[in-house]
Write a protein that holds these residues in place. Structure first.
Motif, short mmCIF file in Angstrom:
data_model
loop_
_atom_site.label_atom_id
_atom_site.label_comp_id
_atom_site.label_asym_id
_atom_site.label_seq_id
_atom_site.Cartn_x
_atom_site.Cartn_y
_atom_site.Cartn_z
N VAL A 68 0.87 -1.18 0.00
CA VAL A 68 0.00 0.00 0.00
C VAL A 68 0.90 1.22 0.00
O VAL A 68 1.31 1.73 1.04
CB VAL A 68 -0.95 0.00 1.23
N GLU A 69 1.27 1.64 -1.20
CA GLU A 69 2.18 2.76 -1.37
C GLU A 69 1.64 3.64 -2.50
O GLU A 69 1.05 3.12 -3.46
CB GLU A 69 3.59 2.25 -1.74
N PRO A 70 1.84 4.96 -2.40
CA PRO A 70 1.27 5.87 -3.39
C PRO A 70 1.60 5.50 -4.83
O PRO A 70 0.73 5.46 -5.69
CB PRO A 70 1.85 7.23 -3.01
N ASP A 75 -0.11 3.44 -10.09
CA ASP A 75 0.14 2.58 -11.25
C ASP A 75 -0.97 1.56 -11.45
O ASP A 75 -1.48 1.36 -12.54
CB ASP A 75 1.45 1.79 -11.04
N MET A 76 -1.34 0.88 -10.38
CA MET A 76 -2.26 -0.25 -10.52
C MET A 76 -3.70 0.19 -10.69
O MET A 76 -4.44 -0.39 -11.48
CB MET A 76 -2.16 -1.19 -9.30
N TYR A 77 -4.11 1.20 -9.93
CA TYR A 77 -5.53 1.54 -9.91
C TYR A 77 -5.83 2.96 -10.39
O TYR A 77 -7.00 3.37 -10.42
CB TYR A 77 -6.09 1.41 -8.48
N GLY A 78 -4.79 3.72 -10.73
CA GLY A 78 -5.02 5.10 -11.14
C GLY A 78 -5.49 5.99 -10.00
O GLY A 78 -6.17 6.99 -10.23
N VAL A 79 -5.12 5.62 -8.78
CA VAL A 79 -5.53 6.40 -7.61
C VAL A 79 -4.49 7.49 -7.32
O VAL A 79 -3.30 7.20 -7.20
CB VAL A 79 -5.66 5.46 -6.38
N GLU A 80 -4.96 8.72 -7.23
CA GLU A 80 -4.04 9.82 -6.93
C GLU A 80 -3.60 9.72 -5.46
O GLU A 80 -4.38 9.24 -4.62
CB GLU A 80 -4.73 11.17 -7.17
N PRO A 81 -2.38 10.18 -5.17
CA PRO A 81 -1.86 10.05 -3.79
C PRO A 81 -2.82 10.61 -2.73
O PRO A 81 -2.96 10.02 -1.65
CB PRO A 81 -0.54 10.83 -3.84
N GLU A 83 -5.90 10.50 -2.71
CA GLU A 83 -7.08 9.63 -2.57
C GLU A 83 -6.71 8.28 -1.95
O GLU A 83 -7.58 7.43 -1.74
CB GLU A 83 -7.70 9.35 -3.95
N LEU A 84 -5.42 8.11 -1.69
CA LEU A 84 -4.95 6.79 -1.27
C LEU A 84 -5.61 6.31 0.02
O LEU A 84 -6.03 5.15 0.12
CB LEU A 84 -3.42 6.81 -1.11
N ASP A 85 -5.70 7.18 1.01
CA ASP A 85 -6.27 6.75 2.29
C ASP A 85 -7.69 6.22 2.12
O ASP A 85 -8.01 5.12 2.57
CB ASP A 85 -6.27 7.92 3.29
N ASP A 86 -8.54 6.99 1.47
CA ASP A 86 -9.94 6.57 1.31
C ASP A 86 -10.03 5.28 0.51
O ASP A 86 -10.80 4.38 0.84
CB ASP A 86 -10.75 7.66 0.59
N PHE A 87 -9.23 5.20 -0.55
CA PHE A 87 -9.28 4.02 -1.41
C PHE A 87 -8.81 2.78 -0.64
O PHE A 87 -9.44 1.72 -0.69
CB PHE A 87 -8.40 4.26 -2.64
N ALA A 88 -7.69 2.92 0.08
CA ALA A 88 -7.14 1.78 0.82
C ALA A 88 -8.09 1.35 1.94
O ALA A 88 -8.24 0.15 2.22
CB ALA A 88 -5.75 2.12 1.37
N ILE A 89 -8.74 2.32 2.58
CA ILE A 89 -9.69 1.99 3.64
C ILE A 89 -10.85 1.17 3.06
O ILE A 89 -11.26 0.15 3.63
CB ILE A 89 -10.21 3.28 4.33
N ASP A 90 -11.36 1.60 1.91
CA ASP A 90 -12.45 0.84 1.27
C ASP A 90 -12.00 -0.57 0.90
O ASP A 90 -12.74 -1.54 1.07
CB ASP A 90 -12.95 1.57 0.01
#
Ligand code: SF4
Ligand code: SF4
Length: 116
Positions: A68-70, A75-81, A83-90
């Motif tokens: 779980v790194e920015p 790269d993998m999901y197109g998640v901006e840094p 947004e990482l917290d919310d995405f990883a929590i989900d």
């Protein structure tokens, strides 16, 4: 916004059962997909997961897709840094509820850790 964190004594994301992750090909390269599938044990858990300690036995050398790194998530999901917290929590919630249940000790501990 809550800050993501991994909690001890979980390991839900180390249950790799491909039947529960039909979109693997969308975010893994062919080589990573092969690596992923080579790690799936008969019970669906990663062969590197130590069930007694609930820890990764190859943690320093775990594959990119376990991190779980920015950069990885961008790269993998197109998640901006940002947004990482919310995405990883989900992701964690979905995985923990799927593996242990939505009223499990594991989900309670995770929610508490992130302040929900
Ligand atoms: S599901 Fe989330 S909290 Fe649980 S082990 Fe994986 S990263 Fe940590
Ligand atoms: S390599 Fe380690 S972190 Fe990755 S799924 Fe297996 S046990 Fe979990």
């Amino acid at each position: 916004m809550a800050n993501w964190q991994c909690v001890k004594q979980c390991g839900a994301c180390c249950n790799l059962d491909p039947a529960e992750r039909p979109d693997l090909e969308e975010y893994l390269s062919p080589a990573e997909l092969a690596q992923y599938l080579s790690m799936v044990g008969e019970d669906g858990w990663c062969i590197n997961f130590d069930h007694s300690s609930r820890e990764c036995s190859i943690y320093p050398n775990r594959p990119r897709f376990c991190r779980v790194e920015p950069e990885t998530f961008q790269d993998m999901y197109g998640v901006e840094p940002e947004e990482l917290d919310d995405f990883a929590i989900d992701c964690c919630r979905e995985q923990i509820e799927g593996v242990y249940g939505d009223r499990s000790l594991e989900i309670l501990r995770f929610n508490k850790a992130i302040g929900f």
